[in-house]
Enzyme design. Structure first.
Site, PDB file in Angstrom:
ATOM      1  N   GLU A  94       0.850  -1.183   0.000  1.00 22.86           N
ATOM      2  CA  GLU A  94       0.000   0.000   0.000  1.00 22.86           C
ATOM      3  C   GLU A  94       0.894   1.244   0.000  1.00 22.86           C
ATOM      4  O   GLU A  94       1.829   1.316   0.798  1.00 22.86           O
ATOM      5  CB  GLU A  94      -0.892   0.009   1.240  1.00 22.86           C
ATOM      6  CG  GLU A  94      -1.808  -1.193   1.349  1.00 22.86           C
ATOM      7  CD  GLU A  94      -2.487  -1.260   2.708  1.00 22.86           C
ATOM      8  OE1 GLU A  94      -3.480  -0.527   2.905  1.00 22.86           O
ATOM      9  OE2 GLU A  94      -2.020  -2.023   3.565  1.00 22.86           O
ATOM     10  N   ARG A 108       6.939 -13.256   8.963  1.00 27.17           N
ATOM     11  CA  ARG A 108       7.496 -11.940   8.677  1.00 27.17           C
ATOM     12  C   ARG A 108       8.895 -11.848   9.281  1.00 27.17           C
ATOM     13  O   ARG A 108       9.293 -12.662  10.118  1.00 27.17           O
ATOM     14  CB  ARG A 108       6.615 -10.841   9.258  1.00 27.17           C
ATOM     15  CG  ARG A 108       6.479 -10.899  10.776  1.00 27.17           C
ATOM     16  CD  ARG A 108       5.582  -9.797  11.314  1.00 27.17           C
ATOM     17  NE  ARG A 108       6.181  -8.495  11.119  1.00 27.17           N
ATOM     18  CZ  ARG A 108       5.551  -7.354  11.398  1.00 27.17           C
ATOM     19  NH1 ARG A 108       4.308  -7.381  11.852  1.00 27.17           N
ATOM     20  NH2 ARG A 108       6.155  -6.201  11.226  1.00 27.17           N
ATOM     21  N   LYS A 122       4.647   0.527  10.583  1.00 22.28           N
ATOM     22  CA  LYS A 122       4.583   1.799   9.849  1.00 22.28           C
ATOM     23  C   LYS A 122       4.112   2.929  10.763  1.00 22.28           C
ATOM     24  O   LYS A 122       4.611   4.049  10.694  1.00 22.28           O
ATOM     25  CB  LYS A 122       3.634   1.676   8.650  1.00 22.28           C
ATOM     26  CG  LYS A 122       4.196   0.939   7.460  1.00 22.28           C
ATOM     27  CD  LYS A 122       3.201   0.990   6.320  1.00 22.28           C
ATOM     28  CE  LYS A 122       3.711   0.260   5.099  1.00 22.28           C
ATOM     29  NZ  LYS A 122       2.727   0.282   3.993  1.00 22.28           N
TER      30      LYS A 122
END
Length: 590
Positions: free
Chosen positions: A56, A292, A302
């Site tokens: 994104e 991850r 983020k």
């Protein structure tokens, strides 16, 4: 403890044999024949294997994204020569105009290219599919699989229930398809305010997976989109857009991190519902999850990285202490070292910690053979050669790289006044200290070789009013110059670096360290800001050998003894470089 802050169970360094479970899956799928001779919705032949990297554009990519980039593009490269071929699509999932920006989109594409990957003509945007997504939503409404809900966001949240309590049906759940279609089209026509209505899928409010309790898939946002302008005032949510985009792009293997595992049933439901309507055909994308990247002394949230930037705890997204790709790039990491790191840590379904030293060692292994050498004195102390003429100079040289004689030599001068490292002198030497120290009684002072120069012997030192050493005095042996006949007659245990004071280049050098003191700054009950390392950046004036004056922005060097450094890409000017320390020659955090 939240799911976000809960640390993985184990801590590991280099994985000797990375897991290949994804390759095993792809090999099985190819052997089954299900992915052979695939065609798109228009009947055109497409590769058997298609992966994708779909971030994104609402922030800068970080080291965790680098693992996903290397995995998805790497798998496509591995299978490119197989029957049917392979490719990796680059897609920007730009569904939320409130948080997205062209700056982020541009930085994402730049980061992927910097890492060494190319998507060719296969760059896509979720916004490319807004018309199709809108049509698909209407088809789901017409077939009773979606409805417009007029509850507030707080009411929807409260009525979803929790892990111990089933959800409650919306009072608007039984609206007819015709009513829902009229309302939905009115949402797009701008008849309603933000939050007045949403579109939800009609699944099961008692489902044990809360994600499946009639998820919201469209909301009203009277906000311009950076690509579509003011065409839309409703926007699809990520969970609706993501899986459909994969299907529209004929992705075969949707590879993502474990936090999306709970969402997989929703993705499958959406695609299956659209298959029932004849929109998609088999084979459809299937999602596979991997662990991850959890890197010690680092955070990759983020939201928290944005907090560091906004509160000016760092010098921006590209601060060399940040785990963002723009940050580690400015710090001096190479794309080759990042790819090597990702190859070494492998791919697993089990959450675990990777020690920062693994990343640092990948960089050392990459730069060892390709970074030119240079001399730098970071903590300068004046050394005076008392028996050398103050007006004289003696030419000396050193190889630009010990493994590359074809690179030639660096030339510099030996003079009476030199700079050495302050750590190379001790007034009261400890046992095993083989560098410079003053004579005591009948015992001579410390004797060392000045690297690529002469052997010297300490004769004394000078102090300032506060008792600090300001100068070391020594004599040199004229027949001891490195590389000349007889120089080997001098046997010394110490070998130190030096630079002529007459030609030394005073240079700004930034010494970077871990941004956090705690290897797990974001786990447990502590707040991540409490773990910030207040000494993670030190700016000093160092002395460099004369050839470094012409160093260009982005050039990397090994400052012998100190580590690997890069001329800062933004702050370096012609004839006046500024250097960032990328990594030391060894791990100082063990």
């Amino acid at each position: 403890m939240s799911q976000e802050s809960k640390p993985p169970k184990s801590t590991i360094g280099v994985i000797a044999e990375p897991s290949n479970f994804l390759r095993q899956i792809i090999d099985h799928d190819l052997a089954s024949g299900a992915y052979q001779q695939r065609t798109d919705r228009n009947g055109q032949a497409i590769p058997s294997i298609i992966t994708r990297f779909p971030p994104e554009p609402n922030g800068y990519l970080h080291i965790g994204h680098a693992k996903s980039i290397c995995l998805n593009f790497g798998l496509a490269n591995d299978y490119k020569q197989q029957a049917g071929g392979a490719r990796c699509n680059m897609r920007l999932d730009d569904t939320n105009p409130v948080k997205e920006d062209v700056e982020y989109a541009d930085s994402i594409l730049d980061a992927v290219q910097w890492l060494g990957f190319d998507w060719g003509t296969h760059l896509y945007h979720a916004s490319d599919y807004f018309d199709q997504l809108y049509a698909f939503a209407q088809a789901l409404i017409e077939n009773g699989k979606a409805y417009v809900d007029s509850q507030s966001a707080d009411e929807i949240h409260a009525n979803r229930g929790n892990f111990g309590q089933v959800g409650k049906n919306s009072p608007h759940r039984e609206r007819t398809p015709a009513e829902n279609l009229t309302l939905f089209r009115g949402m797009q026509d701008g008849r309603y305010q933000d939050g007045e209505h949403v579109l939800r899928l009609k699944i099961d409010m008692a489902h044990p997976n809360i994600v499946m309790r009639d998820p919201v898939v469209y909301r009203i946002r009277h906000t311009e989109h950076h690509r579509t302008g003011s065409k839309w005032c409703i926007y699809p949510l990520y969970d609706f857009t993501h899986c459909i985009s994969d299907a529209l792009e004929n992705v075969s293997h949707s590879i993502c991190t474990l936090e999306f595992e709970n969402n997989r049933p929703l993705y499958d439901w959406i695609i299956s519902a659209l298959q029932e309507l004849g929109i998609f055909k088999t084979p459809v994308p299937h999602q596979y999850e991997f662990a991850r990247l959890n890197l010690t002394y680092t955070i990759t949230s983020k939201r928290k990285l944005l907090q560091l930037v906004e509160e000016k705890r760092v010098d921006g997204w590209d601060d060399p202490r940040m785990p963002t790709i723009v940050g580690i790039r400015r710090r001096g990491y190479t794309p080759e070292s990042i790819r090597l790191f990702c190859e070494r840590i492998g791919v697993s379904k089990a959450d675990s910690w990777i020690d920062m030293s693994t990343l640092d060692q990948a960089l050392r292994d990459d730069l060892e053979s390709k970074a030119p050498r240079a001399t730098a004195v970071l903590k300068p102390l004046k050394l005076v050669i008392q028996n050398f003429d103050v007006l004289a100079c003696e030419p000396c040289s050193a190889p630009c790289h010990p493994q590359h004689p074809e690179w030639g030599n660096r030339e510099f001068q030996f003079t009476r006044d030199l700079w050495i490292e302050a750590d190379d002198f001790m007034q009261d030497p400890v046992k095993g200290f083989f560098r410079l120290f003053p004579p005591v009684g009948d015992q001579p002072g410390g004797r060392v070789r000045l690297r690529h120069g002469f052997v010297i012997e300490c004769t004394g030192y000078e102090l300032d009013a506060n008792g600090h050493v300001t100068q070391v005095n020594a004599t040199y042996f004229p027949d001891s110059k490195s590389g000349t006949p007889g120089s080997n007659n001098y046997k010394v245990k110490g070998n130190i670096h030096w630079i002529s004071a007459a030609e030394a280049i005073p240079t700004e050098v930034r010494l970077y360290d871990h941004l956090f003191n705690d290897p797990h700054p974001d786990s447990g009950d502590k707040h991540f800001l409490e773990a910030i390392n207040l000494n993670s950046k030190q700016t000093i004036t160092a002395y460099l050998e004369p050839c470094m004056k012409e160093a260009k922005a982005g050039e990397r060097f090994q400052f012998e003894r100190h580590g690997y450094f890069i001329a800062d890409q933004l702050d370096s000017a012609s004839g006046k470089p500024v250097f960032n320390r990328t990594v030391g020659l060894k791990d100082s955090w063990k």
